[in-house]
Design an enzyme around this catalytic site. Structure first.
Site, mmCIF file in Angstrom:
data_model
loop_
_atom_site.group_PDB
_atom_site.id
_atom_site.type_symbol
_atom_site.label_atom_id
_atom_site.label_comp_id
_atom_site.label_asym_id
_atom_site.label_seq_id
_atom_site.Cartn_x
_atom_site.Cartn_y
_atom_site.Cartn_z
ATOM 1 C CB THR A 89 35.235 5.486 44.074
ATOM 2 O OG1 THR A 89 33.946 5.662 44.670
ATOM 3 C CG2 THR A 89 35.690 4.353 45.397
ATOM 4 C CB CYS A 320 25.487 10.133 52.923
ATOM 5 S SG CYS A 320 24.104 9.550 53.500
#
Ligand code: PLP
Length: 375
Positions: A89, A320
Site C-alpha cells: 500500500t 474488506c
C-alpha cells in the site's frame, strides 16, 4: 501455564482440531517461510540503527545493503532502484502521490491504488477483466499520464497485458506504475517505471514491501524526515522485516511448485464447474494460483461461513478489512450485476497446497451447492 505459541496458518498438528483446517486464502497472505522467520530473528538479535556511524550501525548498514542486493536480484531490478516501504500500500502511494500530473488507473485495481488515486480517470476492462488497450490509447492521445495497471488481479488472478500497455504509455511520454503485489515471487516482473511489491504475499513478514523506482525524475517523497532510502522514504529501516523479505524471496527462487499448483487449480475448476459453478475471468490468461468462482443463487457470505465451519479458509474477493463481504468493484467492472458479483468466492493456492486439500474443498463446495439446489 506457558502461553500458547503463535501458530503458522499452514501448520498441521494431529491433536489440534484447528490444524485440520485447509488454508486456501494465499492471496490474502501467505504463511511465513521458516527461512524468513530465522532471518528476522538473526537480524533482530544483531539490531542497530543502519544510520548510526559506530561499528554496530555500520554492521547493520552492511546487512541492510546485502538484503537490498538480494531482494533486487530476486525481483529482477538493480539494488539502487529499490525503495523499502511498510508494504504494498505504501509503495503504491509513493508513486501515486509522489509523481503528480494526470493519472489513469484501471477499473480493476486494488483499493490500495483506487483510494490513493485522487482525481484519476478509470481505464475500462472487458468481461474477463482485461484492460481495454484501445481505450487507454485514446486517453493517452491527449498527452502523457501516470498509468497504474496491476500485474495480476487479487480477486480473479487475471494477468494484464502490461507490456502492451507500457508501449502505449512510453509512446505517449508517460510513466507506468505496476502493482505486482500478487505476482512477485511467482512470475517475472515487468520493467515498468514503478513496480510495487509486498513481502507478506510471498512468504515474508507483513509490514514490509518495496517500490522499484526505475525513473525517479520529479518523484517527491510522501513520508519525509530523516532522509533514508535516498530521501524517497524517511524512517528508520525495518531491518528484521527486510531480512525476512530477502529470505522469503530466496525461498521462492525455485518456481517449480507453480506447475503443480496450476494442475490443482484446473482440477478444482473442473470439479466446481461440473457442480454448477461459473469461473470468472476464465477467458483471460490468469495466475495459476487463483480461482474466482460464482455459485448462482448463493451469496458469497453464505458460502464463506458454511465452508469456514467445514474447515476451509477461503475469501470473497470483496472482503474488506472489517471482514464484511461487500460488492466487488472488480466483478462489477467486468459487467456482473451486484447480485451476481456477490455470489463469487476466491480460492487461492500456494506452495504447500496439496491435491487432498483441493479434493476436500471441492467435495465440501459440491455438497453445499447440492444442498442449496435442494432447498
Ligand atoms: N495490491 C494488491 C493487488 C493486493 O492484493 C494487496 C493486498 O492484498 C495490496 C496491494 C496491498 O498490499 P499490502 O498488504 O502489503 O499493503
Amino acid at each position: 501455564m506457558g502461553e500458547a505459541r503463535p501458530r503458522n496458518i499452514n501448520e498441521r498438528d494431529a491433536d489440534d482440531a484447528v490444524t485440520a483446517r485447509v488454508y486456501l486464502d494465499w492471496n490474502a497472505t501467505a504463511p511465513m517461510a521458516a527461512a524468513a522467520v530465522d532471518a528476522m530473528a538473526d537480524a533482530a538479535r544483531g539490531w542497530a540503527n543502519p544510520a548510526s556511524v559506530h561499528g554496530e550501525g555500520r554492521r547493520a548498514r552492511g546487512v541492510l545493503e546485502r538484503c537490498r542486493a538480494d531482494v533486487a536480484r530476486g525481483l529482477g531490478c538493480l539494488a539502487d532502484q529499490l525503495v523499502f516501504t511498510s508494504g504494498g500500500t505504501e509503495a503504491l502511494g509513493l508513486a501515486l502521490k509522489g509523481v503528480g500530473g494526470r493519472l489513469f488507473v484501471s477499473a480493476v485495481e486494488h483499493d490500495a491504488v483506487r483510494r490513493q488515486a485522487d482525481g484519476a480517470d478509470a481505464i475500462p476492462v472487458d468481461g474477463d477483466g482485461v484492460i481495454d488497450l484501445d481505450a487507454l490509447a485514446r486517453m493517452l492521445a491527449d498527452g502523457p499520464a501516470l498509468v497504474a495497471l496491476m500485474h495480476a488481479n487479487n480477486e480473479t488472478g487475471v494477468i494484464q497485458p502490461v507490456a502492451e500497455a507500457l508501449a502505449l504509455v512510453r509512446a505517449a511520454g508517460g510513466r507506468m506504475l505496476v502493482d505486482a503485489v500478487q505476482t512477485a515471487g511467482k512470475i517475472d516482473l515487468p520493467a515498468a517505471d514503478f513496480v510495487a511489491v509486498s513481502a507478506h504475499k510471498l512468504g515474508g513478514p507483513p509490514g514490509v514491501g518495496a517500490l522499484i523506482v526505475r525513473c525517479a525524475d520529479g518523484l517527491q517523497a510522501v513520508q519525509r524526515g530523516g532522509g533514508q532510502e535516498r530521501g524517497l522514504r524517511a524512517g528508520t529501516e525495518n531491518l528484521p522485516g527486510i531480512a525476512g523479505f530477502a529470505a522469503a524471496l530466496a525461498d521462492r527462487a525455485d518456481r517449480g511448485w507453480l506447475a503443480a499448483a496450476g494442475r490443482l487449480r484446473d482440477r478444482l475448476e473442473a470439479r466446481l464447474t461440473a457442480a454448477g459453478g461459473q469461473v470468472l475471468g476464465a477467458g483471460a490468461t490468469r495466475l495459476v494460483t487463483t480461482s474466482c468462482v460464482r455459485l448462482p443463487g448463493v451469496p458469497a457470505s453464505t458460502q464463506l461461513m458454511q465452508l469456514d465451519l467445514a474447515g476451509f479458509a477461503i475469501s470473497s474477493g470483496a472482503a474488506c478489512s472489517s471482514g464484511k463481504v461487500g460488492v466487488s468493484h472488480v466483478l462489477t467492472a467486468m459487467g456482473l450485476g451486484p447480485a451476481a458479483a456477490g455470489e463469487a468466492i476466491r480460492v487461492s493456492l500456494g506452495w504447500t497446497t496439496t491435491e487432498a486439500e483441493i479434493d476436500a474443498f471441492a467435495d465440501a463446495w459440491t455438497a453445499l451447492a447440492a444442498r442449496r439446489r435442494a432447498a
